[in-house]
Design an enzyme around this catalytic site. Structure first.
Site, PDB file in Angstrom:
ATOM      1  N   LYS A 125       0.856  -1.192   0.000  1.00 40.03           N
ATOM      2  CA  LYS A 125       0.000   0.000   0.000  1.00 40.03           C
ATOM      3  C   LYS A 125       0.884   1.231   0.000  1.00 40.03           C
ATOM      4  O   LYS A 125       2.009   1.201   0.511  1.00 40.03           O
ATOM      5  CB  LYS A 125      -0.879   0.038   1.255  1.00 40.03           C
ATOM      6  CG  LYS A 125      -2.132   0.885   1.084  1.00 40.03           C
ATOM      7  CD  LYS A 125      -3.206   0.052   0.450  1.00 40.03           C
ATOM      8  CE  LYS A 125      -4.518   0.753   0.305  1.00 40.03           C
ATOM      9  NZ  LYS A 125      -5.594  -0.206  -0.027  1.00 40.03           N
ATOM     10  N   GLY A 237     -20.369   6.750   2.950  1.00 38.88           N
ATOM     11  CA  GLY A 237     -19.328   7.008   1.946  1.00 38.88           C
ATOM     12  C   GLY A 237     -19.938   6.822   0.571  1.00 38.88           C
ATOM     13  O   GLY A 237     -20.551   5.772   0.309  1.00 38.88           O
ATOM     14  N   TYR A 238     -19.838   7.829  -0.282  1.00 39.54           N
ATOM     15  CA  TYR A 238     -20.468   7.690  -1.603  1.00 39.54           C
ATOM     16  C   TYR A 238     -19.458   7.973  -2.714  1.00 39.54           C
ATOM     17  O   TYR A 238     -19.745   8.638  -3.698  1.00 39.54           O
ATOM     18  CB  TYR A 238     -21.713   8.588  -1.710  1.00 39.54           C
ATOM     19  CG  TYR A 238     -22.826   7.919  -2.483  1.00 39.54           C
ATOM     20  CD1 TYR A 238     -23.490   6.813  -1.965  1.00 39.54           C
ATOM     21  CD2 TYR A 238     -23.204   8.384  -3.750  1.00 39.54           C
ATOM     22  CE1 TYR A 238     -24.499   6.181  -2.676  1.00 39.54           C
ATOM     23  CE2 TYR A 238     -24.218   7.761  -4.474  1.00 39.54           C
ATOM     24  CZ  TYR A 238     -24.863   6.650  -3.924  1.00 39.54           C
ATOM     25  OH  TYR A 238     -25.862   6.014  -4.636  1.00 39.54           O
ATOM     26  N   GLY A 239     -18.264   7.463  -2.525  1.00 40.47           N
ATOM     27  CA  GLY A 239     -17.241   7.547  -3.569  1.00 40.47           C
ATOM     28  C   GLY A 239     -17.393   6.357  -4.506  1.00 40.47           C
ATOM     29  O   GLY A 239     -18.493   5.821  -4.675  1.00 40.47           O
ATOM     30  N   ASN A 240     -16.300   5.925  -5.074  1.00 41.71           N
ATOM     31  CA  ASN A 240     -16.350   4.818  -6.038  1.00 41.71           C
ATOM     32  C   ASN A 240     -16.983   3.570  -5.409  1.00 41.71           C
ATOM     33  O   ASN A 240     -17.892   2.969  -5.984  1.00 41.71           O
ATOM     34  CB  ASN A 240     -14.920   4.541  -6.541  1.00 41.71           C
ATOM     35  CG  ASN A 240     -14.871   3.319  -7.433  1.00 41.71           C
ATOM     36  OD1 ASN A 240     -14.903   2.183  -6.960  1.00 41.71           O
ATOM     37  ND2 ASN A 240     -14.831   3.523  -8.736  1.00 41.71           N
ATOM     38  N   GLY A 242     -18.771   3.062  -2.375  1.00 42.97           N
ATOM     39  CA  GLY A 242     -20.128   3.212  -1.829  1.00 42.97           C
ATOM     40  C   GLY A 242     -21.159   3.383  -2.927  1.00 42.97           C
ATOM     41  O   GLY A 242     -22.224   2.754  -2.904  1.00 42.97           O
TER      42      GLY A 242
HETATM   43  N1  GLU Z   1      -7.387   0.086  -3.399  1.00 43.21           N
HETATM   44  C1  GLU Z   1      -8.135  -1.098  -3.651  1.00 43.21           C
HETATM   45  C2  GLU Z   1      -8.172  -2.000  -2.424  1.00 43.21           C
HETATM   46  O1  GLU Z   1      -8.012  -1.556  -1.305  1.00 43.21           O
HETATM   47  C3  GLU Z   1      -7.660  -1.814  -4.893  1.00 43.21           C
HETATM   48  C4  GLU Z   1      -6.226  -2.214  -4.874  1.00 43.21           C
HETATM   49  C5  GLU Z   1      -5.713  -2.701  -6.203  1.00 43.21           C
HETATM   50  O2  GLU Z   1      -6.461  -2.725  -7.165  1.00 43.21           O
HETATM   51  O3  GLU Z   1      -4.541  -3.043  -6.239  1.00 43.21           O
HETATM   52  O4  GLU Z   1      -8.437  -3.172  -2.513  1.00 43.21           O
END
Ligand code: GLU
Length: 440
Positions: A125, A237-240, A242
């Protein structure tokens, strides 16, 4: 120093330690969850130690030229938690309250997520400490490029593959793939996922996380005999994540009766049109405030958001970590808790949810649709051959249902809650790879 002159450290975790270890520190949450699983699996101490800590982390300091001519300096991180099963994989967040412990926790959850979905990837991450609402488009681009210049030799298709996460999107991934190409002298589309379609992105990536939420809710409803036609859902949460969860669950007959984002929280027993709300938010800088038909505004306290306590059958926290804890869990009683966000529930809440008969779909199962289609994106980039939407949806469906069944079965057999069951399945797979490599 790397060759750009930026501070660039490989930090040994024992030297860094863990900064603040409050009970809601997300990295402590992960370590606690791992501990429970390790105990049940009776793993040896060396394996436990390997599971408890990131393998490697990179801290960078990024000078960025602002629109007014001044230079601002930003801190960034990339945590490569575990690569036993394959290259690290996980998003990059732009957030003002980003900390190294949060990125460590999120990188650990990515490790379990990829293992649970049985995709051949490890966990990682990234995060940059910044307030994206205060950055212009140009400033965001320069920040994104600076971040890739700083970590660009430590990531790549075979090492570590970033993706979008909180406050990052396909446009930013496009700048990142371009900067990486400039740094290495060739295009390598598979070094990052969630890209624009014109740059090696995958069909079906945009709604993939929400689709995964929908699939797991549908499967959970079958298990508990809940009819989704008319079932009340509440989304925080209403982003991608939600918004697509709400839209796709609405297609199955669910009714959105409560919704919240950073602009406020609302309750409407008559139902809110999820698709129209998504279209509105997109035109309104991502915020839902001002949409006609939101209903009654309710309190949106950071520590105890009222929206989570609204009566409903399906609750989808799709905002931040640490939302459900001892202080509010007795009042949170949906039939299904579908964790669209990473880490919305603190460990102390799990036994209480279990006792109260709430069917929890744990985060690293529920929101795994995104990384699953990211993996499909990497495969397509590697073959340089692109699949149609049907193929992607079919494969996503199959992966999500298989993982769901594995968790459900483990929970039934061991008589444990679903999160612990998910940990048992995922950790067993990571451990098998570590042992096969001779790590312990
Ligand atoms: N950010 C997303 C997650 O937390 C997707 C991560 C990704 O596609 O590598 O699962």
């Amino acid at each position: 120093m790397n060759k750009n002159g930026f501070r660039h450290e490989m930090v040994d975790h024992h030297a860094v330690g863990v900064s603040s270890f409050a009970t809601d520190n997300p990295f402590r949450v992960v370590q606690k969850q791992v501990e429970q699983a390790v105990e049940l699996l009776q793993l040896d101490p060396a394996l436990h130690e390997l599971l408890r800590w990131p393998q490697r982390e990179i801290h960078v300091t990024l000078p960025v030229r602002m629109d007014d001519g001044t230079t601002k300096v930003f801190q960034g991180f990339r945590v490569q938690y575990n690569n036993a099963r394959g290259p690290c994989k996980g998003g990059i967040r732009f957030a003002a309250d980003e900390t190294i412990d949060l990125v460590r926790a999120l990188a650990a959850w990515m490790t379990w997520k990829c293992a649970l979905l049985d995709i051949p990837l490890g966990g990682g991450k990234g995060g940059v400490v910044c307030d994206p609402t205060k950055l212009s488009r140009g400033e965001k681009e320069r920040l994104a490029r600076a971040y890739i210049r700083a970590i660009g030799h430590d990531i790549g298709l075979l090492k570590d593959v970033p993706a979008p996460d909180m406050n990052t999107n396909p446009e930013i991934m496009g700048w990142m793939v371009d900067e990486y190409a400039a740094l290495h002298g060739h295009n390598e589309f598979g070094m990052i996922t969630g890209k624009p379609l014109s740059l090696g992105g995958s069909l079906g990536r945009e709604d993939a996380t929400g689709r995964g939420v929908m699939i797991t809710v549908r499967e959970a409803a079958k298990k508990i005999g809940l009819n989704l036609e008319g079932a009340r859902m509440v989304v925080q949460g209403y982003g991608n994540v939600g918004s697509f969860s709400a839209v796709l669950l609405e297609e199955l007959g669910c009714k959105l009766v409560g919704v919240a984002d950073v602009s406020g929280a609302w309750s409407n027993p008559n139902g809110i049109n999820a698709r129209e709300l998504q279209a509105y938010a997109r035109k309104n800088g991502g915020l839902i405030r001002g949409f006609p038909g939101l209903g009654q505004e309710i309190q949106n306290d950071e520590k105890e958001p009222a929206v989570l306590e609204l009566p409903c059958e399906i609750l989808v926290p799709a905002a931040k970590e640490g939302q459900i804890g001892a202080h509010n869990v007795p009042r949170i009683k949906p039939r299904i808790l579908a964790e669209g966000a990473n880490g919305p529930t603190l460990p102390e809440a799990d036994p209480i949810l279990y006792q109260n008969g709430v069917y929890v779909i744990p985060d690293f199962l529920c929101n795994a649709g995104g990384v699953t289609v990211s993996y499909f994106e990497m495969v397509q980039n590697t073959y340089n051959y692109y699949w149609d939407l049907d193929a992607i949806r079919r494969r996503l469906e199959q992966k999500m249902v298989t993982a769901f069944e594995a968790v459900h079965k483990e929970a039934q057999e061991r008589k444990v809650h679903n999160r612990l069951a998910a940990y048992l399945v995922a950790i067993t797979r990571v451990v098998q790879a570590m042992q096969a490599r001779g790590w312990a």
